[in-house]
Write an enzyme that holds these catalytic residues in place. Structure first.
Site, PDB file in Angstrom:
ATOM      1  CB  SER A 121      -0.911   0.023   1.228  1.00 22.99           C
ATOM      2  OG  SER A 121      -1.753  -1.100   1.243  1.00 22.99           O
TER       3      SER A 121
HETATM    4  N1  SAM Z   1      -0.901  -4.901   4.013  1.00 28.22           N
HETATM    5  C1  SAM Z   1      -0.111  -5.201   2.840  1.00 28.22           C
HETATM    6  C2  SAM Z   1       1.282  -4.653   2.916  1.00 28.22           C
HETATM    7  O1  SAM Z   1       1.609  -3.985   3.920  1.00 28.22           O
HETATM    8  O2  SAM Z   1       2.045  -4.931   2.009  1.00 28.22           O
HETATM    9  C3  SAM Z   1      -0.748  -4.736   1.562  1.00 28.22           C
HETATM   10  C4  SAM Z   1      -1.907  -5.522   1.229  1.00 28.22           C
HETATM   11  S1  SAM Z   1      -2.393  -5.644  -0.451  1.00 28.22           S
HETATM   12  C5  SAM Z   1      -2.967  -4.020  -0.775  1.00 28.22           C
HETATM   13  C6  SAM Z   1      -3.857  -6.609  -0.155  1.00 28.22           C
HETATM   14  C7  SAM Z   1      -3.577  -8.025   0.273  1.00 28.22           C
HETATM   15  O3  SAM Z   1      -4.799  -8.616   0.681  1.00 28.22           O
HETATM   16  C8  SAM Z   1      -3.033  -8.888  -0.859  1.00 28.22           C
HETATM   17  O4  SAM Z   1      -1.826  -9.472  -0.460  1.00 28.22           O
HETATM   18  C9  SAM Z   1      -4.128  -9.938  -1.057  1.00 28.22           C
HETATM   19  O5  SAM Z   1      -3.638 -11.203  -1.442  1.00 28.22           O
HETATM   20  C10 SAM Z   1      -4.766  -9.967   0.320  1.00 28.22           C
HETATM   21  N2  SAM Z   1      -6.143 -10.487   0.379  1.00 28.22           N
HETATM   22  C11 SAM Z   1      -7.178 -10.294  -0.484  1.00 28.22           C
HETATM   23  N3  SAM Z   1      -8.280 -10.921  -0.035  1.00 28.22           N
HETATM   24  C12 SAM Z   1      -7.937 -11.518   1.137  1.00 28.22           C
HETATM   25  C13 SAM Z   1      -8.648 -12.340   2.069  1.00 28.22           C
HETATM   26  N4  SAM Z   1      -9.927 -12.663   1.912  1.00 28.22           N
HETATM   27  N5  SAM Z   1      -7.973 -12.778   3.154  1.00 28.22           N
HETATM   28  C14 SAM Z   1      -6.666 -12.467   3.354  1.00 28.22           C
HETATM   29  N6  SAM Z   1      -5.948 -11.711   2.499  1.00 28.22           N
HETATM   30  C15 SAM Z   1      -6.579 -11.241   1.407  1.00 28.22           C
END
Ligand code: SAM
Length: 217
Positions: free
Chosen positions: A67
């Protein structure tokens, strides 16, 4: 073998990033300090190191992103972490947000849907001295057997506020979650005032990758 080097130049760029975030409205000193401490370039592929201190989201593989620093700071500020808070993060991704939460004093529980990112970040964060509990699975359902949590942060865009997450929040707890369509979402802060009463505040728009799973897209 990854070479982790935090150079004078990286530190300078980090200081400049903190100033940018303060100018954009981040006021929580502890959040700014955490952003100023964690080397964001460690979370990047070496080919992208020169971009690590831009206030932008970047790819981390598997079609996912780390992000934007402003987003990380904004969500962290809304969470108002107290030392010892048990915090659930949904969307571990690169582990950067989890590292910031750890520095803010949280007991971090973080869940990632993507098997490869889960494996990678679970191995990587401890190398930086960051302690967290890692889980692989559908975080839209929370983690019922680890609940309740003081705070929950969702780092992917949700179509609605997942009921499971509200259920797993302690009374007095805060859920920070972007809610909207697949392209843009409003940042929401929900506070569980009593077992039955939830208050809701709405903030600016953000653009997250979609929250997948049972209570996601
Ligand atoms: N917090 C992260 C960082 O600091 O790098 C950035 C997150 S990225 C914007 C969103 C993440 O949410 C992705 O890695 C994606 O695979 C994960 N994601 C999407 N749906 C999800 C779910 N139902 N449960 C867990 N993770 C999920």
């Amino acid at each position: 073998m990854i070479k982790l080097e935090d150079s004078y130049s990286h530190k300078g760029q980090r200081k400049a990033l903190v100033k940018t975030l303060a100018r954009k409205g981040i006021m929580d000193k502890k959040v700014l300090e955490a952003i100023g401490t964690i080397p964001r370039h460690f979370f990047f592929d070496s080919a992208l190191h020169s971009h690590a201190y831009e206030d932008k989201a970047f790819p981390i593989g598997e079609g996912q992103t780390i992000s934007q620093p402003f987003t990380v700071a904004f969500q962290s500020e809304l969470l108002a972490i107290n030392a010892g808070d048990k915090v659930l993060e949904i969307g571990t991704g690169s582990g950067y947000q989890a590292a910031i939460l750890y520095l803010l004093g949280a007991e971090v529980h973080t869940i990632e849907y993507n098997q490869h990112l889960y494996q990678r970040t679970k191995k990587f964060l401890p190398k930086l001295g960051i302690k967290a509990h890692f889980y692989q699975g559908d975080g839209s359902l929370g983690i019922p057997d680890k609940a309740p949590f003081d705070k929950i942060i969702v780092t992917a865009g949700a179509p609605v506020v997942p009921k499971s997450l509200l259920k797993q929040l302690k009374v007095g707890g805060i859920l920070v979650i972007p809610v909207g369509d697949r392209k843009t979402q409003k940042m929401m802060k929900l506070t569980k005032k009593t077992a039955k009463q939830i208050t809701q505040e709405e903030y600016d728009s953000f653009a997250f990758v979609p929250l997948l799973g049972h209570e996601g897209w």
